[in-house]
Design a protein around this motif. Structure first.
Motif, PDB file in Angstrom:
ATOM      1  N   SER A 122      51.401  82.644  40.468  1.00 34.34           N
ATOM      2  CA  SER A 122      50.538  82.178  41.379  1.00 34.34           C
ATOM      3  C   SER A 122      50.065  83.113  42.492  1.00 34.34           C
ATOM      4  O   SER A 122      48.928  82.593  43.092  1.00 34.34           O
ATOM      5  CB  SER A 122      51.457  80.922  41.935  1.00 34.34           C
ATOM      6  N   GLU A 123      50.360  84.412  42.376  1.00 32.24           N
ATOM      7  CA  GLU A 123      49.973  85.218  43.586  1.00 32.24           C
ATOM      8  C   GLU A 123      48.839  85.876  42.952  1.00 32.24           C
ATOM      9  O   GLU A 123      48.207  86.987  43.535  1.00 32.24           O
ATOM     10  CB  GLU A 123      51.106  86.147  43.904  1.00 32.24           C
ATOM     11  N   HIS A 125      45.101  87.087  41.431  1.00 30.67           N
ATOM     12  CA  HIS A 125      43.956  86.629  41.882  1.00 30.67           C
ATOM     13  C   HIS A 125      42.971  86.706  40.568  1.00 30.67           C
ATOM     14  O   HIS A 125      42.447  87.972  40.037  1.00 30.67           O
ATOM     15  CB  HIS A 125      43.315  87.828  42.997  1.00 30.67           C
ATOM     16  N   ASP A 147      51.011  74.868  36.477  1.00 30.64           N
ATOM     17  CA  ASP A 147      51.418  75.283  37.790  1.00 30.64           C
ATOM     18  C   ASP A 147      51.069  76.535  38.296  1.00 30.64           C
ATOM     19  O   ASP A 147      51.506  76.841  39.601  1.00 30.64           O
ATOM     20  CB  ASP A 147      53.062  75.281  37.752  1.00 30.64           C
ATOM     21  N   LYS A 148      50.377  77.219  37.524  1.00 30.78           N
ATOM     22  CA  LYS A 148      49.938  78.450  38.155  1.00 30.78           C
ATOM     23  C   LYS A 148      48.294  78.205  38.260  1.00 30.78           C
ATOM     24  O   LYS A 148      47.384  79.353  38.406  1.00 30.78           O
ATOM     25  CB  LYS A 148      49.924  79.681  36.922  1.00 30.78           C
ATOM     26  N   SER A 150      46.773  78.184  41.238  1.00 30.99           N
ATOM     27  CA  SER A 150      46.568  78.699  42.366  1.00 30.99           C
ATOM     28  C   SER A 150      46.143  80.036  42.257  1.00 30.99           C
ATOM     29  O   SER A 150      45.515  80.755  42.753  1.00 30.99           O
ATOM     30  CB  SER A 150      47.719  78.684  43.413  1.00 30.99           C
ATOM     31  N   LYS A 153      40.927  81.680  41.448  1.00 29.22           N
ATOM     32  CA  LYS A 153      39.966  81.924  42.427  1.00 29.22           C
ATOM     33  C   LYS A 153      38.613  81.377  42.325  1.00 29.22           C
ATOM     34  O   LYS A 153      38.269  80.856  43.336  1.00 29.22           O
ATOM     35  CB  LYS A 153      40.032  83.250  43.275  1.00 29.22           C
TER      36      LYS A 153
END
Length: 199
Positions: A122-123, A125, A147-148, A150, A153
């Motif tokens: 999830s962190e 980019h 769930d990923k 995020s 971008k």
């Protein structure tokens, strides 16, 4: 450690990679998927540095299909698709009711996007470019529920609802609204949303 990744689904002749190198030069990795052998061979020849990963596969959400082992992935699936054998265009689609092209049925190797996505955190980019001839709807429906989500971008899409008879305008509009509600700058218009417009 988080990663910066540009993913090109349906790389064709590589125009998106050329553009990505100009506007996203800071990415750690550029990944492209292109099932048409002629295009894939060219991409492998041109983009041969470690920061490029070029795969000879189509992409779908396809867990229900028969699979085989691969050096690159846990499973590679085999699926029928239609290839445009026109004189000036060489493209493909999983939809036989595509309104454009001189389509002939063949088979191709396919990777499940859920497997690709499983390697993200999830962190990360991720910039995601999609031009997969109608399968963008199944793929983005999956992405929205992940769930990923995020990690992604920015999304660029060439939409094909108006070229695939079995994809309705209602489905298109509903998906576009979901993406907009999640904060993605998507209009639903291919000219505005595709990555390589003007290249």
């Amino acid at each position: 450690m988080s990663k910066r990744i540009f993913i090109d689904l349906g790389a064709n002749k590589g125009k998106a990679i050329i553009k990505a190198l100009k506007i996203y030069p800071y990415m750690d990795l550029y990944i492209a998927y292109e099932p048409i052998p002629r295009h894939h061979k060219r991409l492998k020849r041109v983009y041969c540095k470690p920061e490029y990963k070029i795969y000879p596969y189509a992409v779908d959400i396809c867990k229900e299909l028969d699979s085989k082992e691969s050096d690159d992935f846990d499973k590679v699936y085999v699926k029928y698709f239609w290839i445009d054998k026109g004189r000036y265009s060489l493209g493909s689609s999983f939809y036989g009711d595509k309104k454009s092209g001189n389509l002939k049925m063949k088979t191709t190797n396919v990777v499940d996007f859920s497997h690709i996505f499983s390697h993200f955190t999830s962190e990360d980019h991720v910039i995601l470019k999609i031009d997969i001839e109608g399968k963008e709807y199944d793929l983005l429906d999956y992405v929205i529920k992940s769930d990923k989500l995020s990690a992604i971008k920015k999304i660029y899409v060439e939409w094909h609802w108006n070229k695939i008879q079995s994809i309705t305008k209602e489905r298109h509009d509903n998906l576009v609204k979901k993406l907009q509600d999640l904060g993605f700058e998507i209009t639903g218009d291919s000219v505005e949303d595709q990555f390589c417009h003007g290249v």
